[in-house]
Design a protein around this motif. Structure first.
Motif, PDB file in Angstrom:
ATOM      1  N   GLN A  65     -14.073  -1.073 -10.294  1.00 23.11           N
ATOM      2  CA  GLN A  65     -13.660  -1.804  -9.105  1.00 23.11           C
ATOM      3  C   GLN A  65     -12.211  -1.474  -8.757  1.00 23.11           C
ATOM      4  O   GLN A  65     -11.326  -1.521  -9.604  1.00 23.11           O
ATOM      5  CB  GLN A  65     -13.808  -3.311  -9.317  1.00 23.11           C
ATOM      6  CG  GLN A  65     -13.497  -4.125  -8.064  1.00 23.11           C
ATOM      7  CD  GLN A  65     -13.584  -5.614  -8.307  1.00 23.11           C
ATOM      8  OE1 GLN A  65     -13.168  -6.111  -9.351  1.00 23.11           O
ATOM      9  NE2 GLN A  65     -14.145  -6.343  -7.349  1.00 23.11           N
ATOM     10  N   GLY A  66     -11.991  -1.122  -7.502  1.00 17.06           N
ATOM     11  CA  GLY A  66     -10.653  -0.795  -7.036  1.00 17.06           C
ATOM     12  C   GLY A  66     -10.261   0.654  -7.187  1.00 17.06           C
ATOM     13  O   GLY A  66      -9.227   1.077  -6.645  1.00 17.06           O
ATOM     14  N   ASP A  67     -11.057   1.437  -7.932  1.00 13.71           N
ATOM     15  CA  ASP A  67     -10.781   2.872  -8.068  1.00 13.71           C
ATOM     16  C   ASP A  67     -11.185   3.611  -6.805  1.00 13.71           C
ATOM     17  O   ASP A  67     -12.148   3.240  -6.121  1.00 13.71           O
ATOM     18  CB  ASP A  67     -11.549   3.468  -9.243  1.00 13.71           C
ATOM     19  CG  ASP A  67     -11.024   3.039 -10.595  1.00 13.71           C
ATOM     20  OD1 ASP A  67      -9.984   2.358 -10.643  1.00 13.71           O
ATOM     21  OD2 ASP A  67     -11.660   3.392 -11.610  1.00 13.71           O
ATOM     22  N   ALA A  68     -10.454   4.669  -6.505  1.00 12.74           N
ATOM     23  CA  ALA A  68     -10.748   5.523  -5.348  1.00 12.74           C
ATOM     24  C   ALA A  68     -11.114   6.914  -5.820  1.00 12.74           C
ATOM     25  O   ALA A  68     -10.647   7.384  -6.864  1.00 12.74           O
ATOM     26  CB  ALA A  68      -9.529   5.596  -4.429  1.00 12.74           C
ATOM     27  N   VAL A  69     -11.942   7.579  -5.040  1.00  9.51           N
ATOM     28  CA  VAL A  69     -12.196   8.996  -5.235  1.00  9.51           C
ATOM     29  C   VAL A  69     -11.812   9.707  -3.947  1.00  9.51           C
ATOM     30  O   VAL A  69     -12.216   9.314  -2.852  1.00  9.51           O
ATOM     31  CB  VAL A  69     -13.661   9.277  -5.636  1.00  9.51           C
ATOM     32  CG1 VAL A  69     -14.656   8.713  -4.629  1.00  9.51           C
ATOM     33  CG2 VAL A  69     -13.889  10.783  -5.823  1.00  9.51           C
ATOM     34  N   ARG A  80      -7.304   2.050  -9.832  1.00  3.22           N
ATOM     35  CA  ARG A  80      -6.701   0.774  -9.431  1.00  3.22           C
ATOM     36  C   ARG A  80      -5.883   0.902  -8.149  1.00  3.22           C
ATOM     37  O   ARG A  80      -4.777   0.367  -8.048  1.00  3.22           O
ATOM     38  CB  ARG A  80      -5.834   0.219 -10.557  1.00  3.22           C
ATOM     39  CG  ARG A  80      -6.586  -0.059 -11.846  1.00  3.22           C
ATOM     40  CD  ARG A  80      -5.701  -0.650 -12.934  1.00  3.22           C
ATOM     41  NE  ARG A  80      -5.323  -2.015 -12.608  1.00  3.22           N
ATOM     42  CZ  ARG A  80      -4.060  -2.433 -12.462  1.00  3.22           C
ATOM     43  NH1 ARG A  80      -3.064  -1.574 -12.581  1.00  3.22           N
ATOM     44  NH2 ARG A  80      -3.805  -3.694 -12.192  1.00  3.22           N
ATOM     45  N   LEU A  81      -6.415   1.579  -7.159  1.00  3.30           N
ATOM     46  CA  LEU A  81      -5.712   1.662  -5.889  1.00  3.30           C
ATOM     47  C   LEU A  81      -5.714   0.309  -5.177  1.00  3.30           C
ATOM     48  O   LEU A  81      -4.732  -0.063  -4.532  1.00  3.30           O
ATOM     49  CB  LEU A  81      -6.352   2.736  -4.999  1.00  3.30           C
ATOM     50  CG  LEU A  81      -5.673   2.987  -3.659  1.00  3.30           C
ATOM     51  CD1 LEU A  81      -4.206   3.365  -3.831  1.00  3.30           C
ATOM     52  CD2 LEU A  81      -6.408   4.075  -2.884  1.00  3.30           C
ATOM     53  N   LEU A  82      -6.827  -0.427  -5.295  1.00  2.00           N
ATOM     54  CA  LEU A  82      -6.903  -1.778  -4.745  1.00  2.00           C
ATOM     55  C   LEU A  82      -7.061  -2.787  -5.871  1.00  2.00           C
ATOM     56  O   LEU A  82      -7.678  -2.499  -6.903  1.00  2.00           O
ATOM     57  CB  LEU A  82      -8.077  -1.911  -3.779  1.00  2.00           C
ATOM     58  CG  LEU A  82      -8.025  -1.100  -2.480  1.00  2.00           C
ATOM     59  CD1 LEU A  82      -9.195  -1.487  -1.574  1.00  2.00           C
ATOM     60  CD2 LEU A  82      -6.706  -1.280  -1.746  1.00  2.00           C
ATOM     61  N   ILE A  85       0.838  -1.205   0.000  1.00  2.00           N
ATOM     62  CA  ILE A  85       0.000   0.000   0.000  1.00  2.00           C
ATOM     63  C   ILE A  85       0.870   1.252   0.000  1.00  2.00           C
ATOM     64  O   ILE A  85       0.604   2.214  -0.742  1.00  2.00           O
ATOM     65  CB  ILE A  85      -0.936   0.005   1.225  1.00  2.00           C
ATOM     66  CG1 ILE A  85      -2.022  -1.071   1.066  1.00  2.00           C
ATOM     67  CG2 ILE A  85      -1.576   1.373   1.416  1.00  2.00           C
ATOM     68  CD1 ILE A  85      -3.004  -0.808  -0.056  1.00  2.00           C
ATOM     69  N   ALA A  86       1.924   1.246   0.787  1.00  2.00           N
ATOM     70  CA  ALA A  86       2.795   2.422   0.855  1.00  2.00           C
ATOM     71  C   ALA A  86       3.393   2.742  -0.507  1.00  2.00           C
ATOM     72  O   ALA A  86       3.447   3.918  -0.911  1.00  2.00           O
ATOM     73  CB  ALA A  86       3.901   2.197   1.887  1.00  2.00           C
ATOM     74  N   ASP A  87       3.833   1.715  -1.238  1.00  2.00           N
ATOM     75  CA  ASP A  87       4.431   1.949  -2.553  1.00  2.00           C
ATOM     76  C   ASP A  87       3.382   2.381  -3.574  1.00  2.00           C
ATOM     77  O   ASP A  87       3.660   3.214  -4.451  1.00  2.00           O
ATOM     78  CB  ASP A  87       5.141   0.686  -3.040  1.00  2.00           C
ATOM     79  CG  ASP A  87       6.462   0.441  -2.305  1.00  2.00           C
ATOM     80  OD1 ASP A  87       6.983   1.400  -1.703  1.00  2.00           O
ATOM     81  OD2 ASP A  87       6.954  -0.700  -2.334  1.00  2.00           O
ATOM     82  N   ARG A  88       2.183   1.797  -3.492  1.00  2.00           N
ATOM     83  CA  ARG A  88       1.110   2.235  -4.400  1.00  2.00           C
ATOM     84  C   ARG A  88       0.796   3.717  -4.195  1.00  2.00           C
ATOM     85  O   ARG A  88       0.648   4.482  -5.152  1.00  2.00           O
ATOM     86  CB  ARG A  88      -0.151   1.420  -4.162  1.00  2.00           C
ATOM     87  CG  ARG A  88      -0.130   0.017  -4.668  1.00  2.00           C
ATOM     88  CD  ARG A  88      -1.434  -0.686  -4.364  1.00  2.00           C
ATOM     89  NE  ARG A  88      -1.223  -1.950  -3.682  1.00  2.00           N
ATOM     90  CZ  ARG A  88      -2.183  -2.729  -3.218  1.00  2.00           C
ATOM     91  NH1 ARG A  88      -3.446  -2.355  -3.356  1.00  2.00           N
ATOM     92  NH2 ARG A  88      -1.911  -3.857  -2.604  1.00  2.00           N
ATOM     93  N   VAL A  89       0.669   4.092  -2.943  1.00  2.00           N
ATOM     94  CA  VAL A  89       0.324   5.489  -2.636  1.00  2.00           C
ATOM     95  C   VAL A  89       1.451   6.420  -3.060  1.00  2.00           C
ATOM     96  O   VAL A  89       1.211   7.507  -3.594  1.00  2.00           O
ATOM     97  CB  VAL A  89       0.006   5.628  -1.133  1.00  2.00           C
ATOM     98  CG1 VAL A  89      -0.116   7.096  -0.743  1.00  2.00           C
ATOM     99  CG2 VAL A  89      -1.279   4.878  -0.795  1.00  2.00           C
TER     100      VAL A  89
END
Length: 241
Positions: free
Chosen positions: A194-198, A35-37, A9-13
């Motif tokens: 799916q997996g997208d964030a706002v 595609r955050l998740l 998660i840290a690297d994705r962010v």
């Protein structure tokens, strides 16, 4: 290319284009992060929804006039994925929140680390965690609202769609409204997969006018589900009383 779930998660962010997110927040009050998740992570969170031991409370929205559907607040300790999101995303949003408050002449300022902000919430009696999962079925909806839980409110939050539009449900769009002084409200419909964030403003944000900056008031909700079922993870950065 590695599967999303194989990246921390840290690297994705860290890899997110945060200047673009900040620019979208300034212009529209919201920004999409694709595609955050991973689908497997989304499905695992949905599968955990019936496990009441993970949650501190359940809210049936119709009983309170909030809409139709239900949601559950996680209890402490939070699942690692959700704790990781809170910890990693907050430092990128705190400078935006501080800049906005400076422009709007609001005294509140936010520390660089999420743990320090949570400590502030807890000293004020805001000790209940606020991350939640929302569940909707056909005909359900979420009325326009603001997630304000106490004196210490972080002005930006994150929602991640766990279900896949078109496959799991139809309808059920994420909606925001923006009320400018002496003007009609502006609506913003945010398409997500799916997996997208706002990422979006919780309460208000600054806008530049011909006579200087002024505040606009924002609310968010979900339109009526036409069919199927929809789950969303909400990551709120302040704790509740």
């Amino acid at each position: 290319m590695n599967d999303v779930a194989e990246v921390s998660i840290a690297d994705r962010v860290k890899a997110i284009d945060w200047p673009r997110v900040e620019d979208d927040l300034d212009q529209f009050g919201c920004a999409v992060i694709e595609r955050l998740l991973a689908p497997s992570e989304c499905d695992a969170l949905i599968d955990q929804y019936p496990r009441d031991a993970l949650y501190r409370s359940r809210v049936v929205m119709e009983r309170h006039g909030f809409g139709r559907g239900e949601y559950k607040y996680f209890g402490y300790p939070l699942p690692d994925l959700i704790e990781g999101l809170r910890t990693a995303v907050y430092p990128h949003l705190a400078p935006v929140a501080n800049r906005w408050n400076d422009i709007m002449k609001i005294d509140a300022r936010y520390p660089a680390r999420h743990a320090d902000f949570i400590e502030r919430c807890h000293r004020a009696g805001q000790t209940r965690p606020t991350p939640l999962i929302l569940q909707y079925h056909a005909g359900d909806y979420n009325c326009l609202h603001q997630d304000l839980y106490g004196e210490h409110v972080f002005p930006i939050q994150l929602a991640i769609l766990l279900s896949e539009p078109g496959r799991d449900f139809t309808g059920g769009e994420f909606v925001m409204t923006e009320q400018r002084p002496h003007m009609q409200s502006r609506a913003e419909v945010v398409p997500l997969k799916q997996g997208d964030a706002v990422v979006f403003a919780v309460h208000h944000r600054p806008m530049q006018g011909t006579r200087g900056a002024y505040r606009v008031n924002l609310r968010h909700g979900v339109s009526r589900l036409r069919s199927g079922h929809r789950h969303t993870l909400g990551v709120i950065f302040h704790d509740a009383q």
